[in-house]
Design an enzyme around this catalytic site. Structure first.
Site: not given
Length: 110
Positions: A52, A82
């Site tokens: 990621q 996030c």
């Protein structure tokens, strides 16, 4: 290959593998589909292996994806989840990209 998170995936999706699978050939390194499931030491390998990355600059993310590909990862995942105030606020990537679809699209296309 740059992919976005699949929020609909479940623990039992098609990428999950039973780490106790006994369908290995004689060398213990391939299952019946020919995919590696152990590294010879008895430690199961999981697939796909995903890296990621986080960012909002299309050129920087494209360069990062190229580097990740050199290391043999199966996929590159763009962090769009996030919610941290540092990530989504100060640095403007992560979950904030869900509200900035033009930027997110540019990064994925790069």
């Amino acid at each position: 290959r740059l992919v976005h998170p699949d929020l609909s995936a479940t623990h039992n999706d098609s990428h999950d593998h039973d780490i106790n699978d006994d369908d290995d050939d004689d060398d213990g390194n391939e299952d019946e589909e020919g995919k590696n499931n152990q590294n010879g030491s008895g430690v199961p390998l999981l697939s796909p292996i995903v890296c990621q990355i986080g960012g909002r600059d299309a050129d920087d993310c494209a360069e990062a994806a190229k580097v990740v590909a050199l290391y043999g990862y199966d996929e590159v995942n763009l962090n769009m989840g996030c919610p941290s105030s540092t990530v989504s606020g100060k640095h403007q990537f992560g979950a904030i990209l869900m509200k900035q679809m033009d930027t997110a699209s540019d990064v994925v296309e790069a």
